[in-house]
Motif scaffolding. Structure first.
Motif, PDB file in Angstrom:
ATOM      1  N   MET A 363      30.408  41.043  46.780  1.00  0.00           N
ATOM      2  CA  MET A 363      31.866  41.066  46.676  1.00  0.00           C
ATOM      3  C   MET A 363      32.322  41.979  45.542  1.00  0.00           C
ATOM      4  O   MET A 363      31.567  42.263  44.614  1.00  0.00           O
ATOM      5  CB  MET A 363      32.408  39.642  46.473  1.00  0.00           C
ATOM      6  N   PRO A 364      33.593  42.429  45.605  1.00  0.00           N
ATOM      7  CA  PRO A 364      34.134  43.262  44.520  1.00  0.00           C
ATOM      8  C   PRO A 364      34.480  42.430  43.299  1.00  0.00           C
ATOM      9  O   PRO A 364      34.798  41.245  43.409  1.00  0.00           O
ATOM     10  CB  PRO A 364      35.383  43.876  45.152  1.00  0.00           C
ATOM     11  N   ALA A 365      34.414  43.064  42.142  1.00  0.00           N
ATOM     12  CA  ALA A 365      34.829  42.415  40.899  1.00  0.00           C
ATOM     13  C   ALA A 365      36.334  42.541  40.743  1.00  0.00           C
ATOM     14  O   ALA A 365      36.984  43.384  41.373  1.00  0.00           O
ATOM     15  CB  ALA A 365      34.111  43.044  39.708  1.00  0.00           C
ATOM     16  N   SER A 366      36.908  41.708  39.896  1.00  0.00           N
ATOM     17  CA  SER A 366      38.330  41.795  39.596  1.00  0.00           C
ATOM     18  C   SER A 366      38.637  43.096  38.864  1.00  0.00           C
ATOM     19  O   SER A 366      37.863  43.553  38.029  1.00  0.00           O
ATOM     20  CB  SER A 366      38.753  40.603  38.735  1.00  0.00           C
ATOM     21  N   LYS A 367      39.796  43.697  39.193  1.00  0.00           N
ATOM     22  CA  LYS A 367      40.213  44.931  38.531  1.00  0.00           C
ATOM     23  C   LYS A 367      41.321  44.681  37.516  1.00  0.00           C
ATOM     24  O   LYS A 367      41.962  45.603  37.047  1.00  0.00           O
ATOM     25  CB  LYS A 367      40.706  45.940  39.566  1.00  0.00           C
ATOM     26  N   GLY A 368      41.547  43.403  37.192  1.00  0.00           N
ATOM     27  CA  GLY A 368      42.608  43.076  36.255  1.00  0.00           C
ATOM     28  C   GLY A 368      42.374  43.661  34.890  1.00  0.00           C
ATOM     29  O   GLY A 368      41.245  43.912  34.476  1.00  0.00           O
ATOM     30  N   ASN A 369      43.455  43.870  34.151  1.00  0.00           N
ATOM     31  CA  ASN A 369      43.366  44.473  32.816  1.00  0.00           C
ATOM     32  C   ASN A 369      43.526  43.461  31.699  1.00  0.00           C
ATOM     33  O   ASN A 369      43.375  43.785  30.531  1.00  0.00           O
ATOM     34  CB  ASN A 369      44.434  45.559  32.655  1.00  0.00           C
ATOM     35  N   SER A 370      43.878  42.239  32.068  1.00  0.00           N
ATOM     36  CA  SER A 370      44.088  41.253  31.017  1.00  0.00           C
ATOM     37  C   SER A 370      42.749  40.767  30.488  1.00  0.00           C
ATOM     38  O   SER A 370      41.715  40.912  31.104  1.00  0.00           O
ATOM     39  CB  SER A 370      44.875  40.054  31.567  1.00  0.00           C
ATOM     40  N   ALA A 371      42.805  40.154  29.311  1.00  0.00           N
ATOM     41  CA  ALA A 371      41.565  39.641  28.720  1.00  0.00           C
ATOM     42  C   ALA A 371      40.941  38.594  29.608  1.00  0.00           C
ATOM     43  O   ALA A 371      39.725  38.495  29.742  1.00  0.00           O
ATOM     44  CB  ALA A 371      41.861  39.054  27.333  1.00  0.00           C
ATOM     45  N   GLU A 372      41.807  37.794  30.281  1.00  0.00           N
ATOM     46  CA  GLU A 372      41.285  36.743  31.154  1.00  0.00           C
ATOM     47  C   GLU A 372      40.564  37.342  32.339  1.00  0.00           C
ATOM     48  O   GLU A 372      39.559  36.810  32.817  1.00  0.00           O
ATOM     49  CB  GLU A 372      42.452  35.871  31.635  1.00  0.00           C
ATOM     50  N   ASP A 373      41.075  38.486  32.857  1.00  0.00           N
ATOM     51  CA  ASP A 373      40.477  39.111  34.027  1.00  0.00           C
ATOM     52  C   ASP A 373      39.153  39.777  33.716  1.00  0.00           C
ATOM     53  O   ASP A 373      38.260  39.811  34.546  1.00  0.00           O
ATOM     54  CB  ASP A 373      41.422  40.186  34.604  1.00  0.00           C
ATOM     55  N   THR A 374      39.022  40.350  32.534  1.00  0.00           N
ATOM     56  CA  THR A 374      37.861  41.195  32.242  1.00  0.00           C
ATOM     57  C   THR A 374      36.796  40.507  31.409  1.00  0.00           C
ATOM     58  O   THR A 374      35.718  41.045  31.235  1.00  0.00           O
ATOM     59  CB  THR A 374      38.312  42.468  31.496  1.00  0.00           C
ATOM     60  N   ALA A 375      37.079  39.340  30.868  1.00  0.00           N
ATOM     61  CA  ALA A 375      36.083  38.653  30.048  1.00  0.00           C
ATOM     62  C   ALA A 375      34.913  38.193  30.901  1.00  0.00           C
ATOM     63  O   ALA A 375      35.092  37.815  32.051  1.00  0.00           O
ATOM     64  CB  ALA A 375      36.724  37.438  29.353  1.00  0.00           C
ATOM     65  N   PRO A 376      33.678  38.233  30.387  1.00  0.00           N
ATOM     66  CA  PRO A 376      32.534  37.725  31.147  1.00  0.00           C
ATOM     67  C   PRO A 376      32.724  36.268  31.498  1.00  0.00           C
ATOM     68  O   PRO A 376      33.386  35.522  30.772  1.00  0.00           O
ATOM     69  CB  PRO A 376      31.355  37.919  30.182  1.00  0.00           C
ATOM     70  N   MET A 377      32.135  35.854  32.605  1.00  0.00           N
ATOM     71  CA  MET A 377      32.281  34.482  33.053  1.00  0.00           C
ATOM     72  C   MET A 377      31.281  33.587  32.327  1.00  0.00           C
ATOM     73  O   MET A 377      30.122  33.924  32.214  1.00  0.00           O
ATOM     74  CB  MET A 377      32.053  34.399  34.561  1.00  0.00           C
TER      75      MET A 377
END
Length: 383
Positions: A363-377
């Motif tokens: 699946m594709p990863a999120s392309k969000g720019n917010s810290a919540e979107d890009t932080a490792p899980m």
């Protein structure tokens, strides 16, 4: 800086060509005149399951099946000093894994007599993507069938059920069992049609950045509380994964279905086990129909089980509607999985052999720019 890069820099190889070779999304190796693997890019390390340093200490014949056509190709290229292409070469082995079908490009290095460059193009992934497109077409055919069934079958079924209920009030006990059977069977058909109506839902998927590990933990909790309470479920997660761009509820539905299938395959065997894994796999890209855009599918989520495996003649059709190995199955569960993952721009595939079946979702990863979107899980229980 890795040991491989330091070693190459000591040999005087410029870092820019190194970066270019490592950016190539196919395994590339350099075999010297002695048969040693003098260079391997990152994809080659993953392909052979060994570091470049380890590969450099061994002959290429140690890493490929005995009598492989690749060895003959290397000899031909050295003798003719001309490049050779070979298609659909089987490199399957216990070391490389099953289903290792590749296209090969072997070329001489004119400045290094006896040395050859080998580029591997894995056919298995290309073939799987072709099959995935077939799965999506099959799901679309079910969409049309579901719409037709909803309008043309449910209404007369309602009339049949109503008539059976009226008869039930005026017949003896022996015949009442038959009217009850009519009602139960019409209810079962309506339930099947209702399940198929899910395929006709063409509304855009409401997607957000989702932590896949929270989804898998939720699915595991449901499974352990019910159908998999006596089955060992283990995890092997990559804690650095970015969020997946998806609908959380639909992902729960997908993995609950896959885990339930795995639990049914394992059955009551005391050694039965299900493993959930996540990983980052760069290099898989799909073209979007009607555009020049390519979608990257770097996130890999797998459900493994050690059940008896899927019959070989069913593997390629497993995601087609009405295909099932279960006595009482409808054959719609995996078709729905394929539709949901396809709707997210991803692909799902099954690799199966005796005592090792893997359902793999890319699946594709999120392309969000917010810290919540890009932080490792994060993973539950890990810091």
């Amino acid at each position: 800086m890795s040991n491989e890069i330091r070693d190459e820099e000591r040999k005087g190889i410029n870092s820019l060509p190194m970066a270019v070779l490592n950016a190539i999304q196919n395994p590339v190796i350099l075999v010297n005149e002695k048969g040693l693997v003098a260079f391997a890019n990152w994809e080659a390390e993953a392909f052979f399951g060994a570091s470049a340093n380890y590969l450099a200490k061994h002959d290429i014949s140690n890493f490929i099946p005995f009598g492989s056509p690749l060895l003959t190709l290397i000899d031909q290229v050295r003798e003719r000093r001309a490049a050779v292409n070979e298609y659909r070469v089987d490199l399957s082995s216990p070391r490389l894994g099953a289903d290792k079908l590749v296209d090969l490009y072997v070329a001489p290095v004119l400045s290094e007599p006896g040395s050859v460059v080998i580029v591997f193009q894995e056919r298995s992934m290309a073939d799987k993507i072709d099959r995935q497109l077939t799965h999506r077409a099959a799901a679309r055919s079910v969409t049309g069938l579901a719409s037709m069934l909803a309008h043309e079958i449910k209404n007369p079924l309602s009339g049949i059920r109503g008539a059976a209920q009226l008869l039930e009030t005026s017949v003896d006990d022996e015949d009442r069992a038959l009217t009850r059977l009519i009602c139960d069977e019409t209810d079962r058909i309506v339930s099947l049609v209702d399940r198929m109506e899910v395929f006709s839902d063409e509304r855009p998927v409401d997607r957000h950045p989702v932590n896949i590990h929270s989804v898998l933990d939720h699915v595991k909790a449901i499974a352990k509380a019910g159908f998999a309470r006596n089955i060992r479920i283990t995890e092997n997660y990559d804690p650095s994964l970015p969020p997946v761009y998806a609908n959380r509820d639909q992902l729960v539905q997908v993995f609950l279905n896959l885990v339930k299938n795995a639990a049914e395959a394992v059955g009551n065997r005391p050694e039965g086990e299900i493993m959930l894994t996540t990983a980052y796999r760069p290099g898989i890209r799909l073209s979007v129909a009607g555009t020049r855009e390519k979608i990257s599918l770097p996130l890999e989520f797998c459900v493994h089980d050690n059940g008896p495996g899927v019959p070989a003649d069913l593997v390629e059709h497993l995601f087609d509607p009405f295909i099932t190995t279960k006595t009482n199955g409808s054959g719609l569960g995996l078709a729905l999985v394929a539709k949901i993952i396809g709707g997210h721009g991803g692909i799902v595939e099954c690799d199966s052999q005796a005592h090792r079946t893997t359902f793999r979702v890319l699946m594709p990863a999120s392309k969000g720019n917010s810290a919540e979107d890009t932080a490792p899980m994060s993973i539950k229980g890990q810091s």
